[in-house]
Scaffold this active site. Structure first.
Site, PDB file in Angstrom:
ATOM      1  N   ASP A  17       0.879  -1.170   0.000  1.00 24.12           N
ATOM      2  CA  ASP A  17       0.000   0.000   0.000  1.00 24.12           C
ATOM      3  C   ASP A  17       0.914   1.216   0.000  1.00 24.12           C
ATOM      4  O   ASP A  17       1.692   1.412   0.944  1.00 24.12           O
ATOM      5  CB  ASP A  17      -0.861  -0.055   1.275  1.00 24.12           C
ATOM      6  N   ILE A  18       0.832   2.028  -1.017  1.00 24.59           N
ATOM      7  CA  ILE A  18       1.770   3.143  -1.185  1.00 24.59           C
ATOM      8  C   ILE A  18       1.659   4.150  -0.032  1.00 24.59           C
ATOM      9  O   ILE A  18       2.631   4.843   0.276  1.00 24.59           O
ATOM     10  CB  ILE A  18       1.569   3.819  -2.562  1.00 24.59           C
ATOM     11  N   GLY A  39      -9.754   4.872  -5.674  1.00 25.86           N
ATOM     12  CA  GLY A  39      -8.487   4.164  -5.850  1.00 25.86           C
ATOM     13  C   GLY A  39      -7.373   4.730  -4.980  1.00 25.86           C
ATOM     14  O   GLY A  39      -7.593   5.112  -3.821  1.00 25.86           O
ATOM     15  N   ASP A  41      -5.873   7.512  -5.195  1.00 24.72           N
ATOM     16  CA  ASP A  41      -6.137   8.924  -4.905  1.00 24.72           C
ATOM     17  C   ASP A  41      -6.892   9.059  -3.575  1.00 24.72           C
ATOM     18  O   ASP A  41      -6.465   9.794  -2.659  1.00 24.72           O
ATOM     19  CB  ASP A  41      -6.972   9.495  -6.069  1.00 24.72           C
ATOM     20  N   TYR A 132      -8.846   4.042 -14.807  1.00 26.39           N
ATOM     21  CA  TYR A 132      -8.576   4.556 -16.163  1.00 26.39           C
ATOM     22  C   TYR A 132      -8.340   3.449 -17.197  1.00 26.39           C
ATOM     23  O   TYR A 132      -8.133   3.717 -18.373  1.00 26.39           O
ATOM     24  CB  TYR A 132      -7.414   5.559 -16.134  1.00 26.39           C
TER      25      TYR A 132
HETATM   26  P1  ADP Z   1      -6.182   5.442 -12.310  1.00 25.93           P
HETATM   27  O1  ADP Z   1      -7.435   6.284 -12.270  1.00 25.93           O
HETATM   28  O2  ADP Z   1      -4.945   6.239 -12.728  1.00 25.93           O
HETATM   29  O3  ADP Z   1      -6.367   4.186 -13.089  1.00 25.93           O
HETATM   30  P2  ADP Z   1      -6.504   4.032  -9.739  1.00 25.93           P
HETATM   31  O4  ADP Z   1      -6.252   4.576  -8.380  1.00 25.93           O
HETATM   32  O5  ADP Z   1      -7.898   3.666 -10.101  1.00 25.93           O
HETATM   33  O6  ADP Z   1      -5.878   5.123 -10.766  1.00 25.93           O
HETATM   34  O7  ADP Z   1      -5.597   2.763  -9.971  1.00 25.93           O
HETATM   35  C1  ADP Z   1      -4.218   2.812 -10.194  1.00 25.93           C
HETATM   36  C2  ADP Z   1      -3.565   1.621  -9.519  1.00 25.93           C
HETATM   37  O8  ADP Z   1      -3.384   1.910  -8.136  1.00 25.93           O
HETATM   38  C3  ADP Z   1      -4.375   0.328  -9.591  1.00 25.93           C
HETATM   39  O9  ADP Z   1      -3.486  -0.716  -9.948  1.00 25.93           O
HETATM   40  C4  ADP Z   1      -4.858   0.153  -8.143  1.00 25.93           C
HETATM   41  O10 ADP Z   1      -4.978  -1.213  -7.813  1.00 25.93           O
HETATM   42  C5  ADP Z   1      -3.720   0.759  -7.383  1.00 25.93           C
HETATM   43  N1  ADP Z   1      -3.971   1.156  -5.996  1.00 25.93           N
HETATM   44  C6  ADP Z   1      -5.153   1.458  -5.396  1.00 25.93           C
HETATM   45  N2  ADP Z   1      -4.942   1.776  -4.102  1.00 25.93           N
HETATM   46  C7  ADP Z   1      -3.594   1.691  -3.892  1.00 25.93           C
HETATM   47  C8  ADP Z   1      -2.733   1.883  -2.759  1.00 25.93           C
HETATM   48  N3  ADP Z   1      -3.215   2.237  -1.571  1.00 25.93           N
HETATM   49  N4  ADP Z   1      -1.388   1.674  -2.917  1.00 25.93           N
HETATM   50  C9  ADP Z   1      -0.878   1.322  -4.129  1.00 25.93           C
HETATM   51  N5  ADP Z   1      -1.639   1.125  -5.222  1.00 25.93           N
HETATM   52  C10 ADP Z   1      -2.971   1.301  -5.105  1.00 25.93           C
END
Ligand code: ADP
Length: 189
Positions: A17-18, A39, A41, A132
């Protein structure tokens, strides 16, 4: 742990988890409105607290929306980072709308901003492959190629470029792309 070493530093992959990472900058996969979303964000704004959205609002008032392929910088609130770089990736719409170059531009912008801010470490999520819908095999190739070519070719303060993938499946895709790149890249003499 998957690592590719370049003259400047390492590009590594991990699952996680980032919002839990410690780094100079954490990259957010934002939307061009900059006012939060789902997501990663949503996770970054929840974990970092309200100051990040406040700063995004000021940027929005000052310069309007952030176009896809670009990025803006805010503080990181209570995250274990100095900055959040809000990068806007392309929305996938079949592949004929310049999505690939736009995704590469989003990564390049983050790497350039990190260098401008004299940062040593940066964490990326997999931009554009969630809501996206950018196909992850192609997105991973573009993301890693952009970072490898930057770290090999540019003067930068960055030493630690980390991809934090949210699932084992995503990590496996990135790992196989990184392995392909490693076999085509000669280590520095
Ligand atoms: P986008 O709208 O650019 O596609 P998303 O947030 O929907 O962005 O997804 C981008 C990636 O981030 C996906 O692979 C999703 O699984 C991942 N993701 C979602 N939450 C986290 C998190 N807490 N840490 C890392 N990656 C995440």
């Amino acid at each position: 742990m998957y690592v590719l070493t370049t003259d400047n530093g390492a590009i590594s992959l991990k699952r996680g988890d980032i919002t839990h990472e410690t780094a100079d900058a954490i990259v957010n996969a934002a939307n061009s409105g900059l006012l939060g979303g789902g997501g990663v964000d949503g996770a970054i704004h929840r974990a970092g607290g309200p100051s990040i959205l406040e700063e995004c609002k000021l940027i929005r008032e000052d310069q309007g929306k952030c176009p896809s392929g670009s990025a803006v910088v805010t503080g990181a609130g209570s995250l274990k980072a100095k900055f959040v770089i809000h990068a806007v990736g392309p929305i996938w719409s079949g592949g004929n709308r310049n999505e690939g170059p736009t995704l590469a531009a989003a990564y390049s912008k983050c790497l350039n901003l990190a260098t401008e801010y004299s940062l040593a470490s940066i964490c990326f999520p997999s931009i554009s492959t969630g809501a996206y819908r950018f196909p992850i095999e192609e997105a991973a190739k573009i993301a890693l190629e952009t970072c490898v070519s930057f770290m090999r070719g540019k003067a930068t303060t960055l030493q630690d470029v980390r991809f934090v993938l949210f699932s084992d499946d995503d990590l496996a895709v990135y790992a196989s792309r990184l392995e392909e790149l490693s076999s085509t890249i000669k280590s520095p003499a």
